[in-house]
Design a protein around this motif. Structure first.
Motif, PDB file in Angstrom:
ATOM      1  N   GLY A  92       0.820  -1.205   0.000  1.00  0.00           N
ATOM      2  CA  GLY A  92       0.000   0.000   0.000  1.00  0.00           C
ATOM      3  C   GLY A  92       0.850   1.250   0.000  1.00  0.00           C
ATOM      4  O   GLY A  92       0.427   2.312   0.475  1.00  0.00           O
ATOM      5  N   PRO A 202       0.387   7.636   1.296  1.00  0.00           N
ATOM      6  CA  PRO A 202      -0.670   6.972   0.528  1.00  0.00           C
ATOM      7  C   PRO A 202      -1.577   6.112   1.405  1.00  0.00           C
ATOM      8  O   PRO A 202      -2.655   5.704   0.968  1.00  0.00           O
ATOM      9  CB  PRO A 202       0.109   6.125  -0.485  1.00  0.00           C
ATOM     10  N   GLU A 205      -6.225   8.788   4.202  1.00  0.00           N
ATOM     11  CA  GLU A 205      -7.316   9.074   3.270  1.00  0.00           C
ATOM     12  C   GLU A 205      -6.964  10.252   2.354  1.00  0.00           C
ATOM     13  O   GLU A 205      -7.156  10.194   1.140  1.00  0.00           O
ATOM     14  CB  GLU A 205      -8.601   9.378   4.038  1.00  0.00           C
ATOM     15  N   ALA A 208      -4.043   9.207  -0.006  1.00  0.00           N
ATOM     16  CA  ALA A 208      -4.487   8.301  -1.078  1.00  0.00           C
ATOM     17  C   ALA A 208      -5.190   9.075  -2.179  1.00  0.00           C
ATOM     18  O   ALA A 208      -4.991   8.806  -3.376  1.00  0.00           O
ATOM     19  CB  ALA A 208      -5.406   7.233  -0.499  1.00  0.00           C
ATOM     20  N   TRP A 211      -2.470  10.986  -4.259  1.00  0.00           N
ATOM     21  CA  TRP A 211      -1.734  10.100  -5.166  1.00  0.00           C
ATOM     22  C   TRP A 211      -2.613   9.633  -6.324  1.00  0.00           C
ATOM     23  O   TRP A 211      -2.152   9.510  -7.454  1.00  0.00           O
ATOM     24  CB  TRP A 211      -1.164   8.913  -4.395  1.00  0.00           C
TER      25      TRP A 211
END
Length: 289
Positions: A92, A202, A205, A208, A211
C-alpha cells in the motif's frame, strides 16, 4: 511515514537524503545494501523495511557502456523498478522514480511534453522507458520524474569532468550541436521534497486521494536550454578558469551510443502543479558557489 531511499551515494540520492529529512523516517541504502542488479535483494530489503514510500534515484547511467551491457542496463533500469512497484503495491506504498530525456528521439526542435511520443535512440533510453512502463503497468501510486543532463559536485558527471579537463589542458573540443537543459542534482532533490510535502502518506485518506489524482509522469529539468559547448563555456566562466574552447559536431566525436540532438523537456506541467524550477545558468552558479 517510512521512506526507503535507494542509491544514496549517487549524485541525486545524496541530495535526496538531505532534502527528504522532515518528511518521514528516511532509510537510505546504497548499492552495498541494495544492489538493483540483484532482484532478490531488492525484494528482501523492501520487505524488511516495509516503507510507505520508495524513492528510487538509483540507475544504470553509463550511456555508452549500456550498448554492450544491455541485459544489465535493463535489469537495473527496468526489472528492478518493476519489482519495486510490485512490492510497493503489496504494501500500500507509493513509488517515486527518475527517468530521462533520452526516452525521446531528439529529432524535433521543440521542448518535449509528457504526452509526446517516445522513441529512444540508444539502449540506455530504451531501458529507462521500459522502467517507466513497468511502473505504470503495476498500478501503484507513483511519480516518474524525467530529468536531463544531471550534474553535481560529486560522482561522475559532465560538470566535474569539464572542471578537471579545463584545468589540465589549454584547449577543449566540445560538441555544439546537441541541445538540452543541464539540471543540478540538488534542484531535482528539492523539487521532489517540495512535491512530496504536499502528497502525504498513501496510507492516509487524504494522501491516497492526492496520489490517485497526481500519479503519472512529470518533466523535471532546469528552465532554458543550451548546448554542451555553451554549458562548458558557462562552467569555466563561473569557475574563473582560462581555457580555449573549440566547437565540434556530434560526428566529430563518435561514441558507441547515439545521442538525441534536441532533448529539451518542458517542465510546465510540474511547475503548474507543484513548484517552480530555476534557470539552468542560475542553478549552475549556485552549485559552483
Amino acid at each position: 511515514m517510512k521512506i526507503l531511499l535507494t542509491g544514496c551515494s549517487g549524485q541525486v540520492g545524496y541530495e535526496l537524503e538531505r532534502s527528504l529529512q522532515g518528511l518521514g523516517q528516511v532509510v537510505a541504502v546504497d548499492r552495498s545494501r541494495m544492489d538493483l542488479a540483484d532482484l532478490d535483494q531488492v525484494r528482501a530489503v523492501i520487505r524488511a523495511v516495509r516503507p510507505g514510500l520508495i524513492v528510487n534515484p538509483a540507475a544504470y547511467t553509463a550511456v555508452d557502456k549500456a550498448e554492450s551491457e544491455a541485459a544489465l542496463a535493463y535489469r537495473i533500469n527496468a526489472e528492478a523498478p518493476a519489482v519495486m512497484a510490485g512490492e510497493a503495491k503489496k504494501l500500500g506504498a507509493a513509488l517515486v522514480h527518475y527517468s530521462t530525456d533520452y526516452v525521446f528521439p531528439g529529432d524535433d526542435p521543440a521542448p518535449r511534453v509528457e504526452t509526446d511520443a517516445t522513441a529512444p535512440v540508444n539502449v540506455y533510453g530504451a531501458s529507462k522507458l521500459a522502467g517507466e512502463q513497468a511502473i505504470a503497468a503495476a498500478g501503484v501510486p507513483h511519480l516518474i520524474f524525467r530529468t536531463s543532463w544531471v550534474y553535481g559536485m560529486r560522482g561522475k558527471n559532465f560538470l566535474l569532468t569539464m572542471l578537471k579537463l579545463a584545468r589540465e589542458r589549454d584547449e577543449l573540443r566540445i560538441v555544439a550541436d546537441q541541445h538540452g537543459a543541464p539540471t543540478w542534482s540538488r534542484t531535482i532533490a528539492d523539487a521532489t521534497a517540495l512535491t512530496l510535502a504536499r502528497a502525504g502518506s498513501p496510507a492516509s485518506e487524504a494522501g491516497a486521494g492526492w496520489w490517485a489524482q497526481h500519479s503519472g509522469v512529470y518533466h523535471l529539468s532546469s528552465q532554458g536550454q543550451t548546448t554542451w559547448f555553451d554549458f562548458t563555456r558557462a562552467i569555466i566562466e563561473e569557475a574563473g578558469i582560462e581555457c580555449r574552447l573549440q566547437p565540434i559536431t556530434s560526428a566529430d566525436y563518435p561514441v558507441p551510443a547515439r545521442r538525441p540532438q534536441y532533448s529539451v523537456l518542458s517542465s510546465q506541467r510540474l511547475m503548474e502543479q507543484f513548484c517552480q524550477l530555476p534557470h539552468w545558468r542560475d542553478a549552475l552558479g549556485l552549485c559552483l558557489r
